[in-house]
Scaffold this motif. Structure first.
Motif, PDB file in Angstrom:
ATOM      1  N   TYR A  20       0.818  -1.211   0.000  1.00  0.00           N
ATOM      2  CA  TYR A  20       0.000   0.000   0.000  1.00  0.00           C
ATOM      3  C   TYR A  20       0.855   1.265   0.000  1.00  0.00           C
ATOM      4  N   ASP A  21       1.949   1.250   0.740  1.00  0.00           N
ATOM      5  CA  ASP A  21       2.796   2.454   0.788  1.00  0.00           C
ATOM      6  C   ASP A  21       3.546   2.699  -0.519  1.00  0.00           C
ATOM      7  N   GLU A  22       3.523   1.735  -1.442  1.00  0.00           N
ATOM      8  CA  GLU A  22       4.131   1.911  -2.761  1.00  0.00           C
ATOM      9  C   GLU A  22       3.151   2.501  -3.779  1.00  0.00           C
ATOM     10  N   MET A  23       1.888   2.579  -3.420  1.00  0.00           N
ATOM     11  CA  MET A  23       0.873   3.114  -4.323  1.00  0.00           C
ATOM     12  C   MET A  23       1.057   4.624  -4.481  1.00  0.00           C
ATOM     13  N   PRO A  24       0.730   5.157  -5.666  1.00  0.00           N
ATOM     14  CA  PRO A  24       0.848   6.597  -5.897  1.00  0.00           C
ATOM     15  C   PRO A  24      -0.090   7.426  -5.014  1.00  0.00           C
TER      16      PRO A  24
END
Length: 114
Positions: A7-11
């Motif tokens: 989730y923390d890699e999502m834009p």
């Protein structure tokens, strides 16, 4: 080939959509879309800023939900974010994937619910 994402890699637009929807902030959600964006939800297609604004205003306050992130993926230019939704909607629990396509500036040009 699909690439798994946390989730923390999502834009930022993905986070903004989820956070804005959860906090019932229609203006925040509207600002994430391009003028020519397309949204497909519940068998209906909403095209352009006016239709998307109307869809958001009609839908954002219908239910109160809690989201649990299950998985993310990037596949052929689309970002998928799958959540478990629990709330006061019919059935009370559902697994839903938000599928986003973003422009070069990180704004939403396409959103599909799967």
């Amino acid at each position: 080939m699909s690439k798994a994402l946390e989730y923390d890699e999502m834009p930022a637009a993905v986070h903004g959509f989820v956070d804005g929807w959860q906090s019932h902030d229609a203006e925040k959600v509207e600002a994430l879309f391009t003028d020519w964006a397309v949204v497909s939800d519940e068998g209906r297609t909403h095209r352009g800023r006016d239709e998307i604004r109307a869809w958001i205003r009609e839908s954002i306050d219908l239910f109160t939900t809690t989201l649990t992130f299950l998985r993310g993926r990037e596949d052929k230019g689309m970002l998928g974010a799958t959540f478990r939704l629990e709330g006061d909607f019919p059935g009370g629990v559902v697994q839903l994937e938000y599928r986003f396509r973003l422009d070069e500036e990180g704004r939403i040009v396409q959103l599909d619910f799967a």
